[in-house]
Design an enzyme around this catalytic site. Sequence first.
Site, PDB file in Angstrom:
ATOM      1  N   LYS A 271       5.865  -1.207  -0.263  1.00  0.00           N
ATOM      2  CA  LYS A 271       5.998  -0.097  -1.211  1.00  0.00           C
ATOM      3  C   LYS A 271       7.105  -0.413  -2.210  1.00  0.00           C
ATOM      4  O   LYS A 271       7.962  -1.259  -1.953  1.00  0.00           O
ATOM      5  CB  LYS A 271       6.379   1.178  -0.456  1.00  0.00           C
ATOM      6  CG  LYS A 271       5.269   1.775   0.384  1.00  0.00           C
ATOM      7  CD  LYS A 271       5.748   3.060   1.058  1.00  0.00           C
ATOM      8  CE  LYS A 271       4.682   3.652   1.963  1.00  0.00           C
ATOM      9  NZ  LYS A 271       3.461   4.081   1.262  1.00  0.00           N
ATOM     10  N   ARG A 345      -4.116   5.064   9.466  1.00  0.00           N
ATOM     11  CA  ARG A 345      -5.481   5.109  10.001  1.00  0.00           C
ATOM     12  C   ARG A 345      -5.689   4.050  11.074  1.00  0.00           C
ATOM     13  O   ARG A 345      -6.467   4.235  12.004  1.00  0.00           O
ATOM     14  CB  ARG A 345      -6.481   4.969   8.839  1.00  0.00           C
ATOM     15  CG  ARG A 345      -6.380   3.659   8.089  1.00  0.00           C
ATOM     16  CD  ARG A 345      -7.034   3.702   6.715  1.00  0.00           C
ATOM     17  NE  ARG A 345      -6.193   4.397   5.728  1.00  0.00           N
ATOM     18  CZ  ARG A 345      -6.529   4.587   4.465  1.00  0.00           C
ATOM     19  NH1 ARG A 345      -7.696   4.141   4.005  1.00  0.00           N
ATOM     20  NH2 ARG A 345      -5.711   5.224   3.653  1.00  0.00           N
TER      21      ARG A 345
HETATM   22  N1  BES Z   1       2.477   7.206   4.689  1.00  0.00           N
HETATM   23  C1  BES Z   1       1.702   6.899   3.558  1.00  0.00           C
HETATM   24  C2  BES Z   1       1.182   8.144   2.839  1.00  0.00           C
HETATM   25  C3  BES Z   1       2.237   9.017   2.224  1.00  0.00           C
HETATM   26  C4  BES Z   1       2.636   8.816   0.915  1.00  0.00           C
HETATM   27  C5  BES Z   1       2.784  10.058   2.939  1.00  0.00           C
HETATM   28  C6  BES Z   1       3.589   9.642   0.344  1.00  0.00           C
HETATM   29  C7  BES Z   1       3.738  10.873   2.367  1.00  0.00           C
HETATM   30  C8  BES Z   1       4.146  10.661   1.066  1.00  0.00           C
HETATM   31  C9  BES Z   1       0.508   6.049   3.957  1.00  0.00           C
HETATM   32  O1  BES Z   1       0.715   5.193   5.012  1.00  0.00           O
HETATM   33  C10 BES Z   1       0.156   5.211   2.780  1.00  0.00           C
HETATM   34  O2  BES Z   1       0.931   4.371   2.440  1.00  0.00           O
HETATM   35  N2  BES Z   1      -1.009   5.459   2.199  1.00  0.00           N
HETATM   36  C11 BES Z   1      -1.449   4.744   1.066  1.00  0.00           C
HETATM   37  C12 BES Z   1      -2.877   4.336   1.302  1.00  0.00           C
HETATM   38  C13 BES Z   1      -3.401   3.352   0.315  1.00  0.00           C
HETATM   39  C14 BES Z   1      -2.691   2.032   0.494  1.00  0.00           C
HETATM   40  C15 BES Z   1      -4.875   3.197   0.531  1.00  0.00           C
HETATM   41  C16 BES Z   1      -1.324   5.656  -0.154  1.00  0.00           C
HETATM   42  O3  BES Z   1      -1.555   6.855  -0.018  1.00  0.00           O
HETATM   43  O4  BES Z   1      -0.966   5.164  -1.202  1.00  0.00           O
HETATM   44 MN    MN Z   2       1.520   3.338   4.378  1.00  0.00          MN
END
Ligand code: BES
Ligand code: MN
Length: 494
Positions: A271, A345
């Site tokens: 990230k 997931r």
């Molecule tokens: N934990 C994150 C989702 C999230 C983002 C929760 C912001 C709370 C605040 C999750 O693991 C994630 O990174 N999801 C990605 C998925 C994508 C890579 C398909 C997302 O939502 O960007």
């Molecule tokens: Mn994630």
Amino acid sequence: MKIAFSKIAIPAQGAVILPVGDGGRLGPAAGALDKRTGGALSRAMKVADFRGKREKTLTIVVPAGTKLSRVVLVGVGDAKSVDGMAAERLGAVMFDAAAGDAGVAIVLDLFDGIAAGAVAAHIAGGLLQKSYRFAKYRTKEDESGKPKLKDVDIQTGAAAEAKRMFIAVSAVVDGIFFTRDLVSEPANVIYPASFAARARELAKDGIKVEVLGEAQMKKLGMGSLLGVGQGSERESQLLVMRWDGAGKSGGAPLAVVGKGVCFDTGGISLKTPPGMWDMKWDMAGAGIVAGLMRTLARRKAKVNVVGLCGLVENMPDGRAQRPGDVVTSMSGQTIEVQNTDAEGRLVLADVVWYAQERFKPSAVVDLATLTGAIIQTFNDHYAGLFANDDDLAQRLGAAGKTVGERLWRMPMGDEYDRELKSLIADMKNIGSGKGGSITAAQFIQRFIRKGTAWAHLDIAGVVWNEKGTVLSAPGATGFGVRLLNQFVADNYEK
Ligand code: BES
Ligand code: MN
Ligand code: ZN
């Protein structure tokens, strides 16, 4: 904070909170005080144009002719329509109004004959919820800004009933606080093993707690969950908590599954720095499950519930899984991990499968801070609800409505599922990037057996609130504990 319930008797000194109904209607005790003070209350209401609108407040300091420090008038609107949720919100408003005093008497003289006990108990619940602060790491704090409230005397014509009902309400508050504590902790304090250690405290409440480590999960074939934790120095854990409040005759348990990513850097699909710190609360689903177990146990709910949490840390490292790696889940299905940041997931896939294999549950409900896309969709106003069962979805939605933790059902279908096709494995872990909350839900559904009723709550937008909510200070909200407790009470305890 100490809460007592007693009969109505406005004290001579200190701070007093009085409810005011529509049009500035006062109860009998407040009316008498108004008379005694030569109309100090009614004149103040008139000057301030205060008409008793729900959740509005008006403070009168050192009213002449009394030794009271202040009288806070709290609008309750139509008193007859104050239900549990409205009362909790009023309690939170009362906390904010009285936080500067060490003690306060809340004189509920407007609610006689209208569920007075329940109103009093829920006002207490709201006060407590709003009083929560996560202050253990502050070594210096400005004393003047700190809430001082310690003693709350809730006066009602139904004190005995209020006390009885407060047992269940305070069980919910205990659960919420347990959740908020877990969610607020930074990731150097709460990681998979330390989360599991805290959950072991639930044994004192009568919960059976089991923790599986990586060796056991490997034996079970949980390659999907283990792949996520592979780059971390912290050992992944599977936490299983059982509350068998209905005993053998209660039949198959309800399974509640939480995403417990104790920190989500994204892994090799790293990230960007802004906001990465808040991935410490990517274990909120697991935190809610743990809090719910405490609530159910403390109010001795006559229900069988098993709570399962997949606890991992998603780190970039020389040993971390790479984008494109293929892992084999416990179900036998293979997954091409195209994005290591779509890790929640992957964790849930193995935990929901394990839950079904081992417990043959009557239904599975999972909670996960799964996608940023759900925040784009709902902001912090709703959690996303996905389900393969209309009845289960309806019941969850209804429970959410009752407690003010709102869910909105999202569509699912083959057109979304198709996006998970992989060239080399049974599926990949990301879709096109559009409708991302839905493809995430479709992914989890691939690990739900035909015939198992399942619902998934994407709670990414509602578990942490920078501004605070009516019932919580800025930070962890504890969203979900009241919702699932209500869902259990409405559907499994009759
Ligand atoms: N934990 C994150 C989702 C999230 C983002 C929760 C912001 C709370 C605040 C999750 O693991 C994630 O990174 N999801 C990605 C998925 C994508 C890579 C398909 C997302 O939502 O960007
Ligand atoms: Mn994630
Ligand atoms: Zn995540």
